[in-house]
Design a protein around this motif. Sequence first.
Motif, PDB file in Angstrom:
ATOM      1  N   ALA A 102     -53.886  -6.965  19.411  1.00  0.00           N
ATOM      2  CA  ALA A 102     -53.139  -5.763  19.055  1.00  0.00           C
ATOM      3  C   ALA A 102     -53.123  -4.779  20.215  1.00  0.00           C
ATOM      4  O   ALA A 102     -52.123  -4.088  20.444  1.00  0.00           O
ATOM      5  CB  ALA A 102     -53.742  -5.115  17.813  1.00  0.00           C
ATOM      6  N   GLY A 103     -54.216  -4.730  20.972  1.00  0.00           N
ATOM      7  CA  GLY A 103     -54.245  -3.861  22.139  1.00  0.00           C
ATOM      8  C   GLY A 103     -53.289  -4.308  23.229  1.00  0.00           C
ATOM      9  O   GLY A 103     -52.770  -3.492  23.992  1.00  0.00           O
ATOM     10  N   GLU A 104     -53.042  -5.612  23.291  1.00  0.00           N
ATOM     11  CA  GLU A 104     -52.154  -6.174  24.317  1.00  0.00           C
ATOM     12  C   GLU A 104     -50.682  -6.014  23.962  1.00  0.00           C
ATOM     13  O   GLU A 104     -49.862  -5.667  24.815  1.00  0.00           O
ATOM     14  CB  GLU A 104     -52.477  -7.664  24.515  1.00  0.00           C
ATOM     15  N   ILE A 105     -50.313  -6.272  22.700  1.00  0.00           N
ATOM     16  CA  ILE A 105     -48.882  -6.292  22.339  1.00  0.00           C
ATOM     17  C   ILE A 105     -48.528  -5.319  21.221  1.00  0.00           C
ATOM     18  O   ILE A 105     -47.348  -5.190  20.880  1.00  0.00           O
ATOM     19  CB  ILE A 105     -48.423  -7.710  21.954  1.00  0.00           C
ATOM     20  N   GLY A 106     -49.522  -4.666  20.626  1.00  0.00           N
ATOM     21  CA  GLY A 106     -49.269  -3.737  19.529  1.00  0.00           C
ATOM     22  C   GLY A 106     -49.513  -4.371  18.175  1.00  0.00           C
ATOM     23  O   GLY A 106     -49.155  -5.531  17.948  1.00  0.00           O
ATOM     24  N   GLY A 107     -50.133  -3.612  17.269  1.00  0.00           N
ATOM     25  CA  GLY A 107     -50.405  -4.134  15.935  1.00  0.00           C
ATOM     26  C   GLY A 107     -49.149  -4.481  15.173  1.00  0.00           C
ATOM     27  O   GLY A 107     -49.140  -5.406  14.351  1.00  0.00           O
ATOM     28  N   GLY A 108     -48.053  -3.777  15.438  1.00  0.00           N
ATOM     29  CA  GLY A 108     -46.803  -4.016  14.734  1.00  0.00           C
ATOM     30  C   GLY A 108     -46.122  -5.319  15.093  1.00  0.00           C
ATOM     31  O   GLY A 108     -45.134  -5.701  14.454  1.00  0.00           O
ATOM     32  N   ARG A 109     -46.622  -5.995  16.110  1.00  0.00           N
ATOM     33  CA  ARG A 109     -46.106  -7.323  16.482  1.00  0.00           C
ATOM     34  C   ARG A 109     -47.164  -8.407  16.272  1.00  0.00           C
ATOM     35  O   ARG A 109     -47.025  -9.521  16.790  1.00  0.00           O
ATOM     36  CB  ARG A 109     -45.635  -7.321  17.941  1.00  0.00           C
ATOM     37  N   THR A 110     -48.200  -8.075  15.521  1.00  0.00           N
ATOM     38  CA  THR A 110     -49.330  -8.988  15.341  1.00  0.00           C
ATOM     39  C   THR A 110     -49.568  -9.269  13.865  1.00  0.00           C
ATOM     40  O   THR A 110     -49.672  -8.349  13.054  1.00  0.00           O
ATOM     41  CB  THR A 110     -50.612  -8.376  15.939  1.00  0.00           C
ATOM     42  N   GLY A 111     -49.640 -10.542  13.512  1.00  0.00           N
ATOM     43  CA  GLY A 111     -49.975 -10.958  12.160  1.00  0.00           C
ATOM     44  C   GLY A 111     -51.209 -11.842  12.173  1.00  0.00           C
ATOM     45  O   GLY A 111     -51.706 -12.245  13.233  1.00  0.00           O
ATOM     46  N   LEU A 112     -51.704 -12.165  10.987  1.00  0.00           N
ATOM     47  CA  LEU A 112     -52.910 -12.988  10.840  1.00  0.00           C
ATOM     48  C   LEU A 112     -52.735 -13.916   9.665  1.00  0.00           C
ATOM     49  O   LEU A 112     -52.249 -13.504   8.602  1.00  0.00           O
ATOM     50  CB  LEU A 112     -54.119 -12.083  10.614  1.00  0.00           C
ATOM     51  N   ARG A 113     -53.125 -15.170   9.845  1.00  0.00           N
ATOM     52  CA  ARG A 113     -53.112 -16.127   8.740  1.00  0.00           C
ATOM     53  C   ARG A 113     -54.540 -16.450   8.325  1.00  0.00           C
ATOM     54  O   ARG A 113     -55.388 -16.760   9.174  1.00  0.00           O
ATOM     55  CB  ARG A 113     -52.391 -17.416   9.135  1.00  0.00           C
ATOM     56  N   LEU A 114     -54.799 -16.375   7.014  1.00  0.00           N
ATOM     57  CA  LEU A 114     -56.103 -16.692   6.450  1.00  0.00           C
ATOM     58  C   LEU A 114     -55.948 -17.675   5.298  1.00  0.00           C
ATOM     59  O   LEU A 114     -54.902 -17.730   4.647  1.00  0.00           O
ATOM     60  CB  LEU A 114     -56.794 -15.424   5.939  1.00  0.00           C
ATOM     61  N   SER A 115     -57.013 -18.434   5.042  1.00  0.00           N
ATOM     62  CA  SER A 115     -57.033 -19.373   3.904  1.00  0.00           C
ATOM     63  C   SER A 115     -58.427 -19.288   3.280  1.00  0.00           C
ATOM     64  O   SER A 115     -59.292 -20.110   3.564  1.00  0.00           O
ATOM     65  CB  SER A 115     -56.737 -20.797   4.380  1.00  0.00           C
TER      66      SER A 115
END
Length: 369
Positions: free
Chosen positions: A218-231
């Motif tokens: 998020a620091g590199e590209i911004g939180g608004g362009r970052t998602g996360l997948r969890l299972s």
Amino acid sequence: MPTLFDPIRLGELDLATRIVMAPLTRNRAPGQLPNALMAQYYAQRADPATGAALIVTEGTPVCPEGHGYLDTPGLHSDEQVASWRAVTDAVHARGAKIVAQLWHVGRISHVSLQPGGAAPVSSTARVAHSRTFTRDGFVPCSPPRALATAEVAGVVDAFRRAAGRALDAGFDGVEIHGANGYLIEQFLRDSINDRDDAYGGPVDHRTRFLREVMAAVAGEIGGGRTGLRLSPVTPVNDAGQDSGAQALYEAAVAQLAPLKLAYLHVVEGQTGGPRDLSAQGAPFDYAALRRRFPGAWIANNGYTRAMALDAVASGEADLVAFGKGFIANPDLGLRLRRDAPLNPLDTKTLYGGGAAGYVDYPTLAHATA
């Protein structure tokens, strides 16, 4: 109430519909490089009117050690960045958005796929009783070695660098692969993580690696362009249940709230299998997890048309990701709109090979003609 076919803003991304193509490993990138066939495959599924408004790529390793399957494309070299550009350009030309799923398999690998034939790395030195795909087909995973505490920062930085490379390659953002028993989950779950340093033991220690990866990206590209997948409860890849899965994943998600991530992509139940694992002793309250996350929620795993429509209309999900449906139906979005029948899936061509079972599935228009 919103519908599956309405637009939505996902962090920094404006999407035409709420239909997402889930990440799907297809093993068609010889030399770990994206190619023209891959560009055709993704472009076929990229028109928001007929396919997906958002495409999440197949798992894309962040470093050479992150590979665990034959012919998976990476994002750790300049040549890979240049090769991905043809894919992102093709998708954008059709009007969809595309994010790279950044991946490190950890112990789900084989020495034949590792630089210099070295042992795979993980949170642990215990072997995964699972299989991976090599030139010899599916074979047992190799015994890993546990990362030294001082090495972990280098892996975190590999995720950060890959995120920057993703934007250089024309991606609209990234999704961090924290699911399905791969490296991030190997740190999260106490059924796998047997460390006694700052990355093992209490929940706050086991979530540290995830927190550091997400903060770096998020620091590199911004939180608004970052998602996360969890299972949270899937048992795939020898990922035994955590002793307190609900508390673990709720803590992990709550800790990420300050990053203002674009979305959380959640596999409900067993990846590619049963959605409700209560009978197997693994119930999970996804609504409670959602309350911990301030961004958009992408639901995944075995959603039918009716389930997807209901999930969005009821507010249980903001978007729905479809996996196998998009393999066999490049125009899945149109079929969902029309409640049209779906093509059958050819399971023999899922992994490896060429155009057959990859870019030759018929569309409704083709079938009508």
